[in-house]
Every structure is written in C-alpha cells, then in structure tokens.
Design a protein around this motif. Structure first.
Motif, PDB file in Angstrom:
ATOM      1  N   VAL A  64      37.738  38.038  26.854  1.00  0.00           N
ATOM      2  CA  VAL A  64      38.366  39.242  27.253  1.00  0.00           C
ATOM      3  C   VAL A  64      39.355  39.163  28.349  1.00  0.00           C
ATOM      4  CG1 VAL A  64      37.848  41.435  28.429  1.00  0.00           C
ATOM      5  CG2 VAL A  64      36.105  40.417  26.708  1.00  0.00           C
ATOM      6  N   LEU A  65      39.334  38.297  29.170  1.00  0.00           N
ATOM      7  CA  LEU A  65      40.094  38.037  30.200  1.00  0.00           C
ATOM      8  C   LEU A  65      41.369  37.311  29.682  1.00  0.00           C
ATOM      9  CD1 LEU A  65      38.259  37.255  33.464  1.00  0.00           C
ATOM     10  CD2 LEU A  65      39.073  39.294  32.717  1.00  0.00           C
ATOM     11  N   ARG A  66      41.110  36.604  28.696  1.00  0.00           N
ATOM     12  CA  ARG A  66      42.242  35.578  28.115  1.00  0.00           C
ATOM     13  C   ARG A  66      43.204  36.605  27.272  1.00  0.00           C
ATOM     14  NH1 ARG A  66      38.532  31.540  26.658  1.00  0.00           N
ATOM     15  NH2 ARG A  66      38.305  29.803  28.395  1.00  0.00           N
ATOM     16  N   HIS A  67      42.600  37.677  26.809  1.00  0.00           N
ATOM     17  CA  HIS A  67      43.378  38.670  25.903  1.00  0.00           C
ATOM     18  C   HIS A  67      44.385  39.290  26.605  1.00  0.00           C
ATOM     19  CE1 HIS A  67      42.109  37.970  21.714  1.00  0.00           C
ATOM     20  NE2 HIS A  67      40.881  37.564  22.322  1.00  0.00           N
ATOM     21  N   LEU A  68      43.834  39.619  28.009  1.00  0.00           N
ATOM     22  CA  LEU A  68      44.818  40.525  29.014  1.00  0.00           C
ATOM     23  C   LEU A  68      45.959  39.593  29.644  1.00  0.00           C
ATOM     24  CD1 LEU A  68      41.899  42.393  30.696  1.00  0.00           C
ATOM     25  CD2 LEU A  68      43.421  43.149  29.102  1.00  0.00           C
ATOM     26  N   GLY A  69      45.828  38.087  29.175  1.00  0.00           N
ATOM     27  CA  GLY A  69      46.837  37.286  29.668  1.00  0.00           C
ATOM     28  C   GLY A  69      46.373  36.303  30.804  1.00  0.00           C
ATOM     29  N   CYS A  70      45.220  36.259  31.156  1.00  0.00           N
ATOM     30  CA  CYS A  70      44.719  35.305  32.283  1.00  0.00           C
ATOM     31  C   CYS A  70      44.475  34.033  31.686  1.00  0.00           C
ATOM     32  CB  CYS A  70      43.130  35.705  32.932  1.00  0.00           C
ATOM     33  SG  CYS A  70      43.249  37.367  33.557  1.00  0.00           S
ATOM     34  N   GLU A  71      44.531  33.027  32.469  1.00  0.00           N
ATOM     35  CA  GLU A  71      44.008  31.602  31.997  1.00  0.00           C
ATOM     36  C   GLU A  71      42.576  31.431  32.456  1.00  0.00           C
ATOM     37  OE1 GLU A  71      46.675  28.287  32.662  1.00  0.00           O
ATOM     38  OE2 GLU A  71      48.264  29.462  31.916  1.00  0.00           O
ATOM     39  N   VAL A  72      41.647  31.100  31.778  1.00  0.00           N
ATOM     40  CA  VAL A  72      40.285  30.964  32.113  1.00  0.00           C
ATOM     41  C   VAL A  72      39.756  29.424  32.069  1.00  0.00           C
ATOM     42  CG1 VAL A  72      38.039  31.995  32.306  1.00  0.00           C
ATOM     43  CG2 VAL A  72      39.889  33.253  31.868  1.00  0.00           C
ATOM     44  N   GLU A  73      39.419  28.736  32.793  1.00  0.00           N
ATOM     45  CA  GLU A  73      38.794  27.512  32.505  1.00  0.00           C
ATOM     46  C   GLU A  73      37.348  27.380  33.127  1.00  0.00           C
ATOM     47  OE1 GLU A  73      39.975  23.746  34.925  1.00  0.00           O
ATOM     48  OE2 GLU A  73      41.999  24.819  34.577  1.00  0.00           O
ATOM     49  N   ILE A  74      36.564  26.930  32.085  1.00  0.00           N
ATOM     50  CA  ILE A  74      35.289  26.870  32.596  1.00  0.00           C
ATOM     51  C   ILE A  74      34.898  25.442  32.397  1.00  0.00           C
ATOM     52  CG2 ILE A  74      32.947  27.225  32.005  1.00  0.00           C
ATOM     53  CD1 ILE A  74      34.034  29.818  29.985  1.00  0.00           C
ATOM     54  N   SER A  75      34.281  24.786  33.687  1.00  0.00           N
ATOM     55  CA  SER A  75      33.827  23.487  33.606  1.00  0.00           C
ATOM     56  C   SER A  75      32.747  23.107  34.601  1.00  0.00           C
ATOM     57  CB  SER A  75      35.167  22.798  34.261  1.00  0.00           C
ATOM     58  OG  SER A  75      34.604  21.883  35.053  1.00  0.00           O
ATOM     59  N   GLY A  76      31.425  22.920  33.822  1.00  0.00           N
ATOM     60  CA  GLY A  76      30.375  22.780  34.672  1.00  0.00           C
ATOM     61  C   GLY A  76      29.900  24.280  35.051  1.00  0.00           C
ATOM     62  N   ASP A  77      29.635  24.219  36.309  1.00  0.00           N
ATOM     63  CA  ASP A  77      29.215  25.665  36.805  1.00  0.00           C
ATOM     64  C   ASP A  77      30.319  26.344  37.479  1.00  0.00           C
ATOM     65  OD1 ASP A  77      29.336  24.418  39.144  1.00  0.00           O
ATOM     66  OD2 ASP A  77      27.294  24.918  40.013  1.00  0.00           O
ATOM     67  N   THR A  78      31.623  25.824  37.012  1.00  0.00           N
ATOM     68  CA  THR A  78      32.753  26.659  38.072  1.00  0.00           C
ATOM     69  C   THR A  78      33.620  27.178  36.901  1.00  0.00           C
ATOM     70  OG1 THR A  78      32.529  24.791  39.481  1.00  0.00           O
ATOM     71  CG2 THR A  78      34.640  26.006  39.564  1.00  0.00           C
ATOM     72  N   VAL A  79      33.918  28.380  37.029  1.00  0.00           N
ATOM     73  CA  VAL A  79      34.663  29.344  36.519  1.00  0.00           C
ATOM     74  C   VAL A  79      36.013  29.556  37.353  1.00  0.00           C
ATOM     75  CG1 VAL A  79      35.216  31.287  35.291  1.00  0.00           C
ATOM     76  CG2 VAL A  79      32.990  30.221  34.879  1.00  0.00           C
ATOM     77  N   VAL A  80      37.243  29.109  36.445  1.00  0.00           N
ATOM     78  CA  VAL A  80      38.693  29.386  37.489  1.00  0.00           C
ATOM     79  C   VAL A  80      39.199  30.298  36.539  1.00  0.00           C
ATOM     80  CG1 VAL A  80      40.815  28.280  38.290  1.00  0.00           C
ATOM     81  CG2 VAL A  80      38.742  27.215  38.362  1.00  0.00           C
ATOM     82  N   ILE A  81      39.743  31.400  37.339  1.00  0.00           N
ATOM     83  CA  ILE A  81      40.633  32.502  36.322  1.00  0.00           C
ATOM     84  C   ILE A  81      41.968  32.552  37.140  1.00  0.00           C
ATOM     85  CG2 ILE A  81      40.770  34.934  35.840  1.00  0.00           C
ATOM     86  CD1 ILE A  81      37.274  34.147  36.885  1.00  0.00           C
ATOM     87  N   ASP A  82      42.956  32.319  36.429  1.00  0.00           N
ATOM     88  CA  ASP A  82      44.336  32.242  36.828  1.00  0.00           C
ATOM     89  C   ASP A  82      45.010  33.685  36.309  1.00  0.00           C
ATOM     90  OD1 ASP A  82      46.784  31.850  38.196  1.00  0.00           O
ATOM     91  OD2 ASP A  82      46.716  29.725  37.256  1.00  0.00           O
ATOM     92  N   THR A  83      45.106  34.730  37.401  1.00  0.00           N
ATOM     93  CA  THR A  83      45.496  35.862  37.156  1.00  0.00           C
ATOM     94  C   THR A  83      47.200  35.838  36.975  1.00  0.00           C
ATOM     95  OG1 THR A  83      43.601  36.759  37.488  1.00  0.00           O
ATOM     96  CG2 THR A  83      45.471  38.489  37.416  1.00  0.00           C
ATOM     97  N   PRO A  84      47.888  36.223  36.004  1.00  0.00           N
ATOM     98  CA  PRO A  84      49.415  36.358  36.292  1.00  0.00           C
ATOM     99  C   PRO A  84      49.744  37.562  37.059  1.00  0.00           C
ATOM    100  CG  PRO A  84      48.756  37.144  34.199  1.00  0.00           C
ATOM    101  CD  PRO A  84      47.547  36.638  34.798  1.00  0.00           C
ATOM    102  N   ALA A  85      51.112  37.727  37.349  1.00  0.00           N
ATOM    103  CA  ALA A  85      51.410  38.993  38.220  1.00  0.00           C
ATOM    104  C   ALA A  85      51.243  40.384  37.332  1.00  0.00           C
ATOM    105  CB  ALA A  85      52.997  38.739  38.421  1.00  0.00           C
ATOM    106  N   GLN A  86      51.284  40.194  36.130  1.00  0.00           N
ATOM    107  CA  GLN A  86      51.355  41.337  35.144  1.00  0.00           C
ATOM    108  C   GLN A  86      50.139  41.014  34.254  1.00  0.00           C
ATOM    109  OE1 GLN A  86      52.515  44.510  36.211  1.00  0.00           O
ATOM    110  NE2 GLN A  86      51.192  45.452  34.722  1.00  0.00           N
TER     111      GLN A  86
END
Ligand code: UD1
Length: 427
Positions: A64-86
């Motif tokens: 859902v977040l990737r469709h909005l333009g975020c980069e999402v990385e899931i690794s082990g129990d960690t989730v990193v969401i990189d949100t662009p300016a827009q």
C-alpha cells in the motif's frame, strides 16, 4: 521475517491430547505495526520500526505504501519506510481491499497532504466496517469527505484544530482523528477516545517524531498542532492478542506457558478471567506465566473496548467455554457477525447456541475432531486451540487467515509441545 505461505488452499492438521508447555516470546502487535507504518507517511525520510511481527499483513501494508511512492524494506523484524517529499494520495484499490487496516493511511494522508482516496473496506467475516465516524472526525477538522465510485474521498485546504466526541470509542476513528490533527493549525480535543495500548503506541511514535499529543490511553486526547514531523526509530509494543492466545491455550490444554515480551497490564482483564476459571497466573514486568491443572470452570465473558475483554479473543473465550465445566454465556458487543465461530465449534460436538449478541455454550470434557474452517485470524487460532482438546486429528482449513496475524503459528505451537502440521488442503 518468516514469510509464511499464504495460500487459501492450506490447512493445519492438529492432533489433540497434548498440553501446551514452555516459554514463548511474542513479536510486535499487528494492530500497532500497520498503523505505525502508515504514520511514517507523515515525515519525509526514513522511519525505522523494530520488533515487527513476521505476519503477511506487514508486506501487504508495505505494498500500500509503495503504491503511494514510499520505499519500504523489510528485513528480519525491522521495517524501514523511506517517504519522499510528496507521496500519492490514492490508495491502490486492490492492495487496500486486501488489507482492511489500510484505512489507517486516511488520517496521515489528509493530515500531511490534505487529500486521500481509499477504497471502502468491504463487509468482513466479523461484521460490517463502516467509516462514518472517521469521516465525521475529518469533517470536524475542516476536511470535506464524500463517497465516489466505492471510494472514500477526503480533501481539505487547511485543517483547523477542533473538538470531536465519539459516540463509541472506535479504535480506527480515534487513530484517524489524532493522526489528522497532528499537523492541523491549533489544538484538537477528542472525547470518548479509544484507550487501547496500540493507540498509546501510535501517539508515542508521533510524539517522538515531534507531535504534541497528551492523554493517550485516557478518554480524552489533546493534540496541539505542529508544523512538521521528523522520522525516528521506534520499537513496536508486544502483541497482547497473540500473548493471550497462548495464555488461554495453556488453560484449555491444562498446561504451563510463560509468555515473554508483553506488558501484563495489556491483558489484565483476560488474566483476571483466567484466574477465575481456575488458572494460576504470575506476572513480571514483561512476562506472564499461566498454569492450569484441573478442568477450567465455566464463566460468562463479555467483550468490551479496552480495558475490557477484547473482541479479538472472543473465539478463544468460546473455545475455552467449550471445554469448561458448566454453562458459559459469551456476549459480543463489538462485531455482530463474529459468532460464525460457534458453528465451527458445533462441528466439534459442542452444544452451543446463539441469540443476537449472546452465545450459550455447554462445556465438554473432550471435543470431537472434525474438519473446520477459519473465517478470520482469531477464529482460526481459536479452532487450533479447540483441536488440541479433541480426541483425534482436526483439520483447520483456510489458514491464510491465521498467517495474517501470527508470525510463525506452527513453529510456536510446536515449541510449546503441541502437534500441528501445515498441509495442502486438497492433497
Ligand atoms: C480494530 C482492530 C480489530 C479490533 C477492533 C476492536 C485493527 C487493524 N483492528 O478494528 O482487530 O477487533 O479494533 O478492538 O486495529 N464503527 C462504526 N463506524 C466507524 C468506525 C467503527 O460504526 O466509523 C463500529 C464498528 O463497526 C464496530 C465498532 O465500531 O462495531 C468498533 O470498531 P473499531 O474500534 O473502529 O474497530 P477497528 O478499528 O475497525
């Protein structure tokens, strides 16, 4: 993450007759992590969440977040969401439909970008999921909302702090109002707010990001609007529903289970009920131990908003009643269709009937093994616990539901000494 297969055509074979014993650690709460991921939309940059559960809803929310333009990385129990300016403001219909919790992007999107379009969640196996209180809250903050071709559309020029009183302490509507109010101009007050620990977790993350929220966990939440948020690293709170599943399983199977990674206050009312049916309960700062020797005694249970008995544990309460000594009445006050579970218990030989919000269950010493169907996450888990109290092998079908909420269900049951196997349904 364990990345369980999520096929609709998989079953669990559960062999009855063993008790659950040992120690288990629970991962972060499903009903927190999905909302925390959505909150990451509100700050440009990398938000890191740790202690995330390995459930299939997490990659679904990432989509859902990737469709909005975020980069999402899931690794082990960690989730990193990189949100662009827009980011985009239209949630992908199919990704959003697959994940009912995707409604939690509504508040963050309207709050930061002043517009959102999301597919209306359809009817659910546990009952209808209207969004009228979400809409009312956004409208109070100055947004305009309407339905268009099956989507909820919300738009605002500027959000202005306002007061809103919920007629019922809805978890989702509380989250939508609070997240939207964080970047509004001025102060907002929400009365009759939901008090669930997951609401506190979301407000904690928002405050760490620079929001000014007070009163989370009480009936009244006050939000002073701020200009912007910055991304942080945050640890997700332990899952109280998963924890209580194993605690209730210990009682049903007359076992001895220690659950680690949970604040016992999150399941205080559940533990009180387990004590009342005969369990020996010990607690520490982040663990609970539940032991049961004889047959549990029947007890009436009614579901209520937190701190009451959670509706998500209602199937386990019915499963527990099914093996208890005497007659129990379980009252469901939140989701009207949640008694489908009772039909499955009847297949297992339980004398049970429903009337509106109430289910009457006559307990049996042992259940009949049968082929049964999971209709939602918690019903599925409840059926496995029931299967552990049956005379032979019970097949629980459609276990993709269970994978949505439990990181490694088979591994956990086995670690506690239960006999369970994942198999193809049509074998
Ligand atoms: C959340 C949890 C769910 C849990 C429920 C209640 C997530 C992803 N899900 O769901 O597991 O069972 O809380 O603890 O966190 N309602 C309306 N109008 C609205 C909103 C809600 O009528 O606008 C009704 C619902 O139909 C339901 C009741 O309010 O009967 C409670 O719903 P709510 O607390 O909002 O549950 P969710 O946030 O959907």
């Amino acid at each position: 993450m364990s990345g369980n297969p999520t096929s609709r055509e998989e079953s669990f074979l559960v062999t009855g007759g063993t008790s659950l014993n040992g120690e288990i650690s629970v991962a972060g709460a499903k009903n927190s992590v999905l909302k925390l991921m959505a909150v990451a939309l509100m700050a440009e940059g990398r938000t890191t969440l740790t202690n995330c559960p390995g459930i299939s809803d997490v990659p679904a929310m990432a989509e859902v977040l990737r469709h909005l333009g975020c980069e999402v990385e899931i690794s082990g129990d960690t989730v990193v969401i990189d949100t662009p300016a827009q980011v985009g403001h239209v949630a992908d219909d199919k990704a959003a439909q697959r994940l009912r919790a995707s409604v939690c992007i509504l508040g963050p999107l309207v709050g930061r970008y002043h517009r959102a379009e999301i597919a209306m969640p359809g009817g659910d196996a546990i009952g209808s999921r209207p969004l009228n209180w979400h809409q009312n809250g956004l409208n109070r903050l100055g947004a305009r909302t309407h339905m268009d071709h099956g989507r909820l559309v919300a738009e605002a020029d500027q959000l202005i702090g306002a007061s809103y009183e919920l007629s019922f302490p809805s978890v989702g509507a509380t989250e939508t109002f609070v997240t939207a109010a964080v970047l509004a101009k001025g102060t907002s007050v929400l009365r009759n707010a939901a008090r669930e620990p997951e609401i506190v977790d979301i407000c904690d993350l928002l405050n760490e990001m620079g929001a000014r929220i007070s009163g989370a966990g009480t009936h009244t939440i006050t939000v002073e609007g701020v200009e912007g948020l910055t991304p942080v690293t945050h640890r997700v709170i332990g899952d109280r529903i998963v924890s209580a599943t194993w605690a209730m399983g210990a009682v049903m199977t007359r076992g001895d289970v220690t659950v680690r990674g949970i604040d016992p206050m999150f399941i205080h009312v559940v533990l009180e009920n387990l004590r009342a049916v005969g369990a020996d309960v010990e607690t520490g700062t982040d663990w609970v131990r539940v032991r049961q020797t004889g047959r549990p005694t029947a007890r009436d249970i009614r579901t209520l908003p937190f701190p009451g008995f959670p509706t998500d544990l209602q199937p386990m309460a019915i499963a527990l009643a099914s093996v208890s000594e005497g007659v129990s009445v379980v009252t469901e006050n939140l989701f009207e269709a949640r008694f489908r579970f009772v039909e499955e218990m009847v297949r297992m030989g339980v004398d049970a009937e429903t009337d509106g919000h109430h289910a009457k269950i006559v307990g049996r010493e042992q259940l009949d093994s049968a082929t049964v169907w999971a209709s939602d996450i918690r019903a599925g888990a409840g059926l496995v616990l029931a299967g552990m109290c049956a005379d032979d092998v019970t097949e629980v079908c459609e276990v993709f539901h269970i994978d949505r909420g439990y990181s490694d269900f088979v591994g956990d049951v086995r670690a506690l000494g239960g006999q369970i196997e994942r198999v193809a349904t049509y074998r």
